[in-house]
Design a protein around this motif. Structure first.
Motif, PDB file in Angstrom:
ATOM      1  N   SER A  84       0.831  -1.210   0.000  1.00 47.95           N
ATOM      2  CA  SER A  84       0.000   0.000   0.000  1.00 47.95           C
ATOM      3  C   SER A  84       0.862   1.256   0.000  1.00 47.95           C
ATOM      4  CB  SER A  84      -0.928  -0.004   1.221  1.00 47.95           C
ATOM      5  OG  SER A  84      -1.692   1.184   1.280  1.00 47.95           O
ATOM      6  N   ILE A  85       1.920   1.251   0.805  1.00 44.89           N
ATOM      7  CA  ILE A  85       2.843   2.389   0.849  1.00 44.89           C
ATOM      8  C   ILE A  85       3.491   2.602  -0.519  1.00 44.89           C
ATOM      9  CG2 ILE A  85       5.073   3.143   1.776  1.00 44.89           C
ATOM     10  CD1 ILE A  85       4.212   1.996   4.476  1.00 44.89           C
ATOM     11  N   LEU A  86       3.860   1.492  -1.180  1.00 47.38           N
ATOM     12  CA  LEU A  86       4.497   1.590  -2.494  1.00 47.38           C
ATOM     13  C   LEU A  86       3.564   2.274  -3.498  1.00 47.38           C
ATOM     14  CD1 LEU A  86       6.777   0.819  -4.517  1.00 47.38           C
ATOM     15  CD2 LEU A  86       5.478  -1.288  -4.939  1.00 47.38           C
ATOM     16  N   ALA A 210      -5.533   1.039  -0.911  1.00 54.77           N
ATOM     17  CA  ALA A 210      -5.190   1.041   0.524  1.00 54.77           C
ATOM     18  C   ALA A 210      -6.347   0.545   1.374  1.00 54.77           C
ATOM     19  CB  ALA A 210      -4.782   2.450   0.952  1.00 54.77           C
ATOM     20  N   SER A 211      -7.568   0.928   1.024  1.00 47.89           N
ATOM     21  CA  SER A 211      -8.731   0.537   1.833  1.00 47.89           C
ATOM     22  C   SER A 211      -9.110  -0.924   1.650  1.00 47.89           C
ATOM     23  CB  SER A 211      -9.935   1.416   1.491  1.00 47.89           C
ATOM     24  OG  SER A 211     -10.401   1.159   0.177  1.00 47.89           O
ATOM     25  N   GLU A 212      -8.720  -1.522   0.513  1.00 47.49           N
ATOM     26  CA  GLU A 212      -9.151  -2.885   0.208  1.00 47.49           C
ATOM     27  C   GLU A 212      -8.135  -3.958   0.577  1.00 47.49           C
ATOM     28  OE1 GLU A 212     -10.563  -3.236  -3.791  1.00 47.49           O
ATOM     29  OE2 GLU A 212     -12.303  -1.947  -3.438  1.00 47.49           O
ATOM     30  N   VAL A 213      -6.892  -3.602   0.809  1.00 47.42           N
ATOM     31  CA  VAL A 213      -5.883  -4.624   1.123  1.00 47.42           C
ATOM     32  C   VAL A 213      -5.620  -4.749   2.618  1.00 47.42           C
ATOM     33  CG1 VAL A 213      -4.736  -4.348  -1.103  1.00 47.42           C
ATOM     34  CG2 VAL A 213      -3.921  -3.033   0.873  1.00 47.42           C
ATOM     35  N   CYS A 214      -6.297  -3.947   3.437  1.00 51.47           N
ATOM     36  CA  CYS A 214      -6.010  -3.968   4.872  1.00 51.47           C
ATOM     37  C   CYS A 214      -7.284  -4.178   5.670  1.00 51.47           C
ATOM     38  CB  CYS A 214      -5.329  -2.668   5.299  1.00 51.47           C
ATOM     39  SG  CYS A 214      -6.388  -1.211   5.127  1.00 51.47           S
ATOM     40  N   PRO A 275       0.566  -7.611  -5.377  1.00 52.49           N
ATOM     41  CA  PRO A 275      -0.669  -8.380  -5.563  1.00 52.49           C
ATOM     42  C   PRO A 275      -1.839  -7.457  -5.909  1.00 52.49           C
ATOM     43  CG  PRO A 275      -0.198  -8.138  -3.230  1.00 52.49           C
ATOM     44  CD  PRO A 275       0.966  -7.536  -3.959  1.00 52.49           C
ATOM     45  N   GLU A 276      -2.794  -7.983  -6.644  1.00 52.18           N
ATOM     46  CA  GLU A 276      -3.999  -7.237  -6.971  1.00 52.18           C
ATOM     47  C   GLU A 276      -4.902  -7.166  -5.736  1.00 52.18           C
ATOM     48  OE1 GLU A 276      -5.853  -4.849  -8.268  1.00 52.18           O
ATOM     49  OE2 GLU A 276      -5.175  -5.556 -10.233  1.00 52.18           O
ATOM     50  N   SER A 277      -5.815  -6.215  -5.717  1.00 52.73           N
ATOM     51  CA  SER A 277      -6.774  -6.127  -4.610  1.00 52.73           C
ATOM     52  C   SER A 277      -7.678  -7.357  -4.611  1.00 52.73           C
ATOM     53  CB  SER A 277      -7.640  -4.870  -4.763  1.00 52.73           C
ATOM     54  OG  SER A 277      -8.811  -4.969  -3.979  1.00 52.73           O
ATOM     55  N   PRO A 278      -7.737  -8.112  -3.492  1.00 54.98           N
ATOM     56  CA  PRO A 278      -8.624  -9.289  -3.451  1.00 54.98           C
ATOM     57  C   PRO A 278     -10.095  -8.914  -3.588  1.00 54.98           C
ATOM     58  CG  PRO A 278      -7.670  -8.833  -1.287  1.00 54.98           C
ATOM     59  CD  PRO A 278      -6.959  -7.954  -2.251  1.00 54.98           C
ATOM     60  N   TRP A 279     -10.476  -7.721  -3.141  1.00 53.52           N
ATOM     61  CA  TRP A 279     -11.866  -7.285  -3.297  1.00 53.52           C
ATOM     62  C   TRP A 279     -12.202  -7.141  -4.776  1.00 53.52           C
ATOM     63  CZ3 TRP A 279     -15.729  -6.709   0.263  1.00 53.52           C
ATOM     64  CH2 TRP A 279     -15.367  -6.740   1.617  1.00 53.52           C
ATOM     65  N   TRP A 280     -11.291  -6.569  -5.556  1.00 54.19           N
ATOM     66  CA  TRP A 280     -11.520  -6.442  -7.001  1.00 54.19           C
ATOM     67  C   TRP A 280     -11.665  -7.818  -7.631  1.00 54.19           C
ATOM     68  CZ3 TRP A 280      -9.001  -8.111 -11.412  1.00 54.19           C
ATOM     69  CH2 TRP A 280      -9.409  -7.521 -12.608  1.00 54.19           C
ATOM     70  N   GLN A 281     -10.839  -8.774  -7.220  1.00 51.48           N
ATOM     71  CA  GLN A 281     -10.893 -10.120  -7.784  1.00 51.48           C
ATOM     72  C   GLN A 281     -12.172 -10.840  -7.392  1.00 51.48           C
ATOM     73  OE1 GLN A 281      -7.045 -11.189  -6.158  1.00 51.48           O
ATOM     74  NE2 GLN A 281      -6.083 -11.180  -8.190  1.00 51.48           N
ATOM     75  N   VAL A 282     -12.652 -10.630  -6.166  1.00 53.88           N
ATOM     76  CA  VAL A 282     -13.916 -11.237  -5.755  1.00 53.88           C
ATOM     77  C   VAL A 282     -15.075 -10.666  -6.576  1.00 53.88           C
ATOM     78  CG1 VAL A 282     -15.602 -11.342  -3.870  1.00 53.88           C
ATOM     79  CG2 VAL A 282     -13.202 -11.884  -3.422  1.00 53.88           C
ATOM     80  N   ARG A 283     -15.066  -9.357  -6.780  1.00 56.48           N
ATOM     81  CA  ARG A 283     -16.141  -8.741  -7.579  1.00 56.48           C
ATOM     82  C   ARG A 283     -16.175  -9.296  -8.999  1.00 56.48           C
ATOM     83  NH1 ARG A 283     -14.387  -4.003  -4.970  1.00 56.48           N
ATOM     84  NH2 ARG A 283     -13.278  -3.238  -6.826  1.00 56.48           N
ATOM     85  N   HIS A 284     -15.021  -9.765  -9.497  1.00 59.79           N
ATOM     86  CA  HIS A 284     -14.956 -10.322 -10.846  1.00 59.79           C
ATOM     87  C   HIS A 284     -14.987 -11.851 -10.839  1.00 59.79           C
ATOM     88  CE1 HIS A 284     -13.729  -6.196 -11.645  1.00 59.79           C
ATOM     89  NE2 HIS A 284     -13.961  -6.422 -12.918  1.00 59.79           N
ATOM     90  N   GLY A 285     -15.333 -12.436  -9.699  1.00 61.02           N
ATOM     91  CA  GLY A 285     -15.498 -13.883  -9.625  1.00 61.02           C
ATOM     92  C   GLY A 285     -14.217 -14.682  -9.611  1.00 61.02           C
ATOM     93  N   GLU A 288     -10.180 -17.905  -6.544  1.00 63.66           N
ATOM     94  CA  GLU A 288      -8.879 -18.542  -6.306  1.00 63.66           C
ATOM     95  C   GLU A 288      -7.760 -17.505  -6.320  1.00 63.66           C
ATOM     96  OE1 GLU A 288      -8.020 -21.444  -5.442  1.00 63.66           O
ATOM     97  OE2 GLU A 288      -9.880 -22.583  -5.641  1.00 63.66           O
ATOM     98  N   GLU A 289      -7.823 -16.586  -7.300  1.00 60.67           N
ATOM     99  CA  GLU A 289      -6.812 -15.524  -7.371  1.00 60.67           C
ATOM    100  C   GLU A 289      -6.909 -14.599  -6.163  1.00 60.67           C
ATOM    101  OE1 GLU A 289      -6.923 -13.445 -11.099  1.00 60.67           O
ATOM    102  OE2 GLU A 289      -7.277 -15.287 -12.233  1.00 60.67           O
ATOM    103  N   ALA A 290      -8.142 -14.339  -5.720  1.00 60.04           N
ATOM    104  CA  ALA A 290      -8.337 -13.474  -4.550  1.00 60.04           C
ATOM    105  C   ALA A 290      -7.679 -14.090  -3.314  1.00 60.04           C
ATOM    106  CB  ALA A 290      -9.822 -13.245  -4.304  1.00 60.04           C
ATOM    107  N   LYS A 291      -7.827 -15.411  -3.172  1.00 60.65           N
ATOM    108  CA  LYS A 291      -7.219 -16.073  -2.017  1.00 60.65           C
ATOM    109  C   LYS A 291      -5.695 -15.996  -2.092  1.00 60.65           C
ATOM    110  CE  LYS A 291      -7.065 -20.436   0.532  1.00 60.65           C
ATOM    111  NZ  LYS A 291      -7.578 -21.827   0.630  1.00 60.65           N
ATOM    112  N   LYS A 292      -5.137 -16.193  -3.291  1.00 61.47           N
ATOM    113  CA  LYS A 292      -3.691 -16.101  -3.451  1.00 61.47           C
ATOM    114  C   LYS A 292      -3.194 -14.691  -3.122  1.00 61.47           C
ATOM    115  CE  LYS A 292      -3.395 -19.724  -6.989  1.00 61.47           C
ATOM    116  NZ  LYS A 292      -3.127 -20.015  -8.433  1.00 61.47           N
ATOM    117  N   SER A 293      -3.931 -13.687  -3.605  1.00 60.86           N
ATOM    118  CA  SER A 293      -3.543 -12.300  -3.308  1.00 60.86           C
ATOM    119  C   SER A 293      -3.608 -12.031  -1.819  1.00 60.86           C
ATOM    120  CB  SER A 293      -4.460 -11.327  -4.056  1.00 60.86           C
ATOM    121  OG  SER A 293      -4.276 -11.417  -5.449  1.00 60.86           O
TER     122      SER A 293
END
Length: 587
Positions: A84-86, A210-214, A275-285, A288-293
């Protein structure tokens, strides 16, 4: 604040207590409380994961997240903090350029190249960029940012946060060359507009990521850190100007522009690896990728009892709930039903930053010169102001840690800023300008400190929390668009207020911004709620029940009392099934 009998208990179930009781009876100690893998959709027996499994996991994840302390959050999510800082560092570039252009107006070398001669009150010939071109240059970036914001509303939701940022950084690398080679104000204007496009994207994506990864425990800190990045950029920018004041050639302003090339390449490399935002990946179904992220964002330890499947279930449940509450995901949907209120609050929280006097303070060096300070002293006062902007977020973190809510900090900050702006205005009545100008510089530093402890920092947390996940990108985009539109208006007015060849208000501009700040204070009291400590699902239900802003903190909600429509969750289960079939074929 409602207390005691005024405390409301919002239950969204159609059957209220009956459904809650039955759900609680199904939850027995022992194996039933063990985490359930939401990726078990079809077993050999033909049994499907039922609704209660997802609800159970989501409830467990929610309880763990809300009980998580700050220290536990840091231990569990150190990687999320780092990533997030990056990505937030992209904002440093925008703060840097805003600092450059607004402070170049008081830079004699810059004015000789791009300004026009005029005779001052002492009969001496000086050079100044005209008020019209000052307004044009300052607003050029804002126009570009509005374009970038609107593009971002579509692009980031389609291609993901990371690749959108990487593409913008690549464009920015090319656009910076126009600044470096500019020969007249028209070239600068083109550069401001083009660079503003990627800056507009950064303004929203950094907050959303920042709001979605923490977790809730870190959300306020990581979202408000973005304001510190803005301050870092401003501090580096004014430092670059001060460091080149001794030069008398064109490199005095070309070197500060060239420094902008330091940022893009290392940021591109880092963000590609993020890693991509897991919330974004969940919204797109992409569960598995969301869990990895999610696993890449966390550092597992026994103290927090973290379970990735539970957290993904919470994201699925929240997304399904928002799908039920919010029928669409377009810009138009931001103005429908309960989302209209959320959009209004986000937009006004952004606008208040400019309307409370921030746009006025962005011209601090130029303002202090018009108030009577010589050029060198004005730049050193501005350097102090931007240093406060950089570290002020640390003070805001301290206030948040002490338990002060976002709403409380916003209200208190606006009240204090109103009083300080009045003092600035009254200093214009002082007949002896030397001590009055020094007092003005000191008061500006106090103003900057109060602003960064409250409105300047807390705004980033408010806009990230108040918007719904499903419409967050678009809601924050609309809010930032209004911020920029207000910024354009202020950017037109402020140069005329301060320019000695125009209105020449000097300190009296403080009265104007004091009146504007007071109106912001009134709005905040009646409309801005307290989101601190709430999960995204809880905030969804509070807005759906139209709870008053003044009662948000005391109202209780049970997000699991609401029965989510089965077909919404079926879609997620089916997507997981398909992903498992594909995975089986690949292996």
């Amino acid at each position: 604040m409602a207390v005691g009998s005024d405390e409301q208990d919002v239950n969204l179930a159609a059957g209220v207590d009956e459904k809650q009781s039955s759900a609680q009876q199904q939850k027995t100690p022992g194996p039933a409380d063990e985490p359930v893998d939401i990726h078990k959709t079809e077993t050999d027996d033909g049994k499907r994961t039922n609704m209660s499994d997802i609800i159970t996991n989501a409830r467990l994840a929610t309880e763990k997240e809300q009980s998580m302390s700050l220290l536990q959050g840091i231990k569990l999510y150190p990687k999320a903090i780092g990533w997030s800082i990056l990505i937030s560092t992209c904002i440093v570039m925008e703060g840097y350029d805003v600092s450059l252009i607004n402070n170049f107006y008081g830079f004699s070398q810059f004015n000789r190249k791009f300004g026009e001669p005029f005779v001052n009150s002492e009969g001496k010939t000086e050079y100044q960029v005209t008020a019209a071109w000052q307004a044009g240059l300052s607003n050029g970036a804002v126009v570009g940012e509005i374009i970038g914001l609107m593009i971002n509303g579509y692009v980031s939701e389609r291609f993901g946060y990371r690749w959108t940022v990487v593409g913008c950084l690549a464009l920015l690398t090319a656009f910076i060359s126009i600044f470096f080679t500019a020969q007249n104000v028209i070239h600068l204007q083109v550069a401001e507009i083009l660079c503003g496009i990627p800056w507009g994207v950064f303004q929203t994506l950094t907050i959303t990521y920042a709001s979605e990864v923490c977790p809730v425990a870190l959300r306020g800190y990581l979202t408000t850190y973005i304001n510190a990045c803005w301050g870092f950029g401003q501090l580096i920018g004014i430092g670059a100007i001060v460091g080149n004041r001794w030069r008398t050639d064109e490199w005095a302003y070309r070197i500060p522009y060239a420094i902008q090339w330091v940022w893009p390449v290392p940021l591109i490399v880092g963000i590609i690896l993020a890693p991509e935002s897991p919330w974004w990946q969940v919204r797109h179904g992409r569960l598995e990728e969301a869990k990895k992220s999610l696993l890449r964002l966390t550092s597992l330890n026994r103290e927090t009892n973290f379970d990735a499947d539970e957290t993904i279930a919470m994201m699925v449940h929240t997304t399904a709930l928002e799908n039920k509450i919010t029928q669409g995901a377009s810009f138009l949907d931001c103005f429908k039903g309960v989302d209209l209120r959320r959009t209004e609050i986000v937009c006004m929280c952004w606008a208040i930053q400019n309307l409370s006097g921030n746009s006025f303070s962005n011209y601090s060096t130029y303002f202090l010169q018009q108030a009577g300070l010589e050029e060198s002293k004005a730049y050193y006062f501005a350097l102090g102001q931007y240093a406060i902007n950089s570290v002020g977020v640390l003070g805001a973190w301290g206030l948040i840690t002490c338990g002060f809510g976002r709403r409380t900090l916003y209200l208190t900050g606006l009240a204090l800023l109103f009083l300080i702006l009045l003092v600035l205005g009254f200093l214009g009545l002082a007949p002896d300008r030397d001590p009055a100008s020094l007092a003005t510089g000191a008061i500006m530093l106090v103003w900057a400190l109060i602003y960064q402890l409250t409105v300047g920092t807390v705004c980033y947390s408010l806009v990230a929390e108040i918007s719904t996940r499903r419409l967050q990108i678009k809601t924050v985009v609309l809010g930032r668009v209004l911020y920029n539109i207000v910024g354009i208006i202020c950017g037109v007015l402020t140069p005329y207020m301060l320019n000695p060849s125009a209105w020449d208000w000097g300190n009296y501009a403080g009265f104007f911004w004091a009146g504007s700040c007071f109106l912001c204070l009134v709005y905040t009291y009646f409309r801005v709620p307290e989101p601190a400590g709430r999960t995204f699902a809880e905030l969804d239900l509070l807005f759906e029940k139209r709870i008053s802003a003044r009662k948000f903190a005391s109202t209780k909600v049970d997000v699991f009392a609401e029965e989510v429509e089965g077909d919404v969750l079926d879609r997620y289960r089916n997507q997981v099934t398909i992903s498992h079939v594909h995975h089986g074929k690949e292996t």
